[in-house]
Scaffold this motif. Structure first.
Motif, PDB file in Angstrom:
ATOM      1  N   GLN A  58       0.904  -0.495  -3.705  1.00  0.00           N
ATOM      2  CA  GLN A  58       1.634   0.526  -2.941  1.00  0.00           C
ATOM      3  C   GLN A  58       0.662   1.228  -2.001  1.00  0.00           C
ATOM      4  O   GLN A  58       0.311   2.376  -2.194  1.00  0.00           O
ATOM      5  CB  GLN A  58       2.298   1.499  -3.903  1.00  0.00           C
ATOM      6  N   GLY A  59       0.220   0.487  -1.013  1.00  0.00           N
ATOM      7  CA  GLY A  59      -0.708   1.041  -0.034  1.00  0.00           C
ATOM      8  C   GLY A  59      -2.123   0.532  -0.224  1.00  0.00           C
ATOM      9  O   GLY A  59      -2.449  -0.139  -1.206  1.00  0.00           O
ATOM     10  N   GLY A  60      -2.951   0.874   0.755  1.00  0.00           N
ATOM     11  CA  GLY A  60      -4.328   0.392   0.782  1.00  0.00           C
ATOM     12  C   GLY A  60      -5.180   0.856  -0.376  1.00  0.00           C
ATOM     13  O   GLY A  60      -5.962   0.078  -0.939  1.00  0.00           O
ATOM     14  N   LYS A  61      -5.034   2.109  -0.757  1.00  0.00           N
ATOM     15  CA  LYS A  61      -5.853   2.631  -1.860  1.00  0.00           C
ATOM     16  C   LYS A  61      -5.490   1.974  -3.187  1.00  0.00           C
ATOM     17  O   LYS A  61      -6.368   1.675  -3.998  1.00  0.00           O
ATOM     18  CB  LYS A  61      -5.743   4.150  -1.948  1.00  0.00           C
ATOM     19  N   ASP A  62      -4.220   1.727  -3.399  1.00  0.00           N
ATOM     20  CA  ASP A  62      -3.778   1.039  -4.618  1.00  0.00           C
ATOM     21  C   ASP A  62      -4.282  -0.403  -4.624  1.00  0.00           C
ATOM     22  O   ASP A  62      -4.710  -0.917  -5.656  1.00  0.00           O
ATOM     23  CB  ASP A  62      -2.251   1.084  -4.735  1.00  0.00           C
ATOM     24  N   PHE A  63      -4.246  -1.038  -3.454  1.00  0.00           N
ATOM     25  CA  PHE A  63      -4.756  -2.403  -3.306  1.00  0.00           C
ATOM     26  C   PHE A  63      -6.236  -2.463  -3.690  1.00  0.00           C
ATOM     27  O   PHE A  63      -6.658  -3.315  -4.470  1.00  0.00           O
ATOM     28  CB  PHE A  63      -4.550  -2.870  -1.857  1.00  0.00           C
ATOM     29  N   ILE A  64      -7.008  -1.530  -3.156  1.00  0.00           N
ATOM     30  CA  ILE A  64      -8.439  -1.459  -3.472  1.00  0.00           C
ATOM     31  C   ILE A  64      -8.641  -1.210  -4.964  1.00  0.00           C
ATOM     32  O   ILE A  64      -9.509  -1.832  -5.588  1.00  0.00           O
ATOM     33  CB  ILE A  64      -9.131  -0.354  -2.633  1.00  0.00           C
TER      34      ILE A  64
END
Length: 123
Positions: A58-64
């Protein structure tokens, strides 16, 4: 539903998880080793599980975050591979093969995480 684009990291981590399962089966049946085999099964298969979860982040930070968890599990897997080698549960050849694949996954994950962090910081 549209098919997902081929994902090199997912393919590699799933294949590595399959190898980890085979290693686990070998350690249990041939070496009667139960403690480290369970640890490496957990950490080695978790790499692919976390990579898989990242596809629905759910977004870039979650992906990271998901890929960072996969990276931590890859580091732990390397620890257990070294212990299995030191304890003579796996051969040098077996270690090198598993280590090479794990190191490749670590490099891929590290590169993706760095790239994504850079993209987020540029926004």
């Amino acid at each position: 539903m549209m098919p997902r684009k081929e994902n090199v990291v997912q393919i590699k981590t799933e294949a590595y998880g399959d190898r980890i399962i085979k290693l686990y089966q070998y350690l249990i049946t041939e070496k009667n080793e139960r403690v480290m085999s369970t640890q490496i099964l957990r950490s080695g298969t978790s790499i692919g599980a976390n990579t898989s979860e990242s596809r629905n982040a759910q977004g870039g930070k979650d992906f990271i975050h998901k890929l960072s968890l996969a990276l931590k599990e890859a580091d732990e897997t390397e620890f257990w591979l070294k212990k299995l080698l030191k304890g003579q549960y796996i051969s040098e050849v077996g270690y090198e093969s598993m280590h090479k694949d794990n190191e490749e996954i670590i490099c891929l994950l590290t590169s993706i995480i760095k790239t994504m962090k850079k993209k987020i910081n540029e926004r």
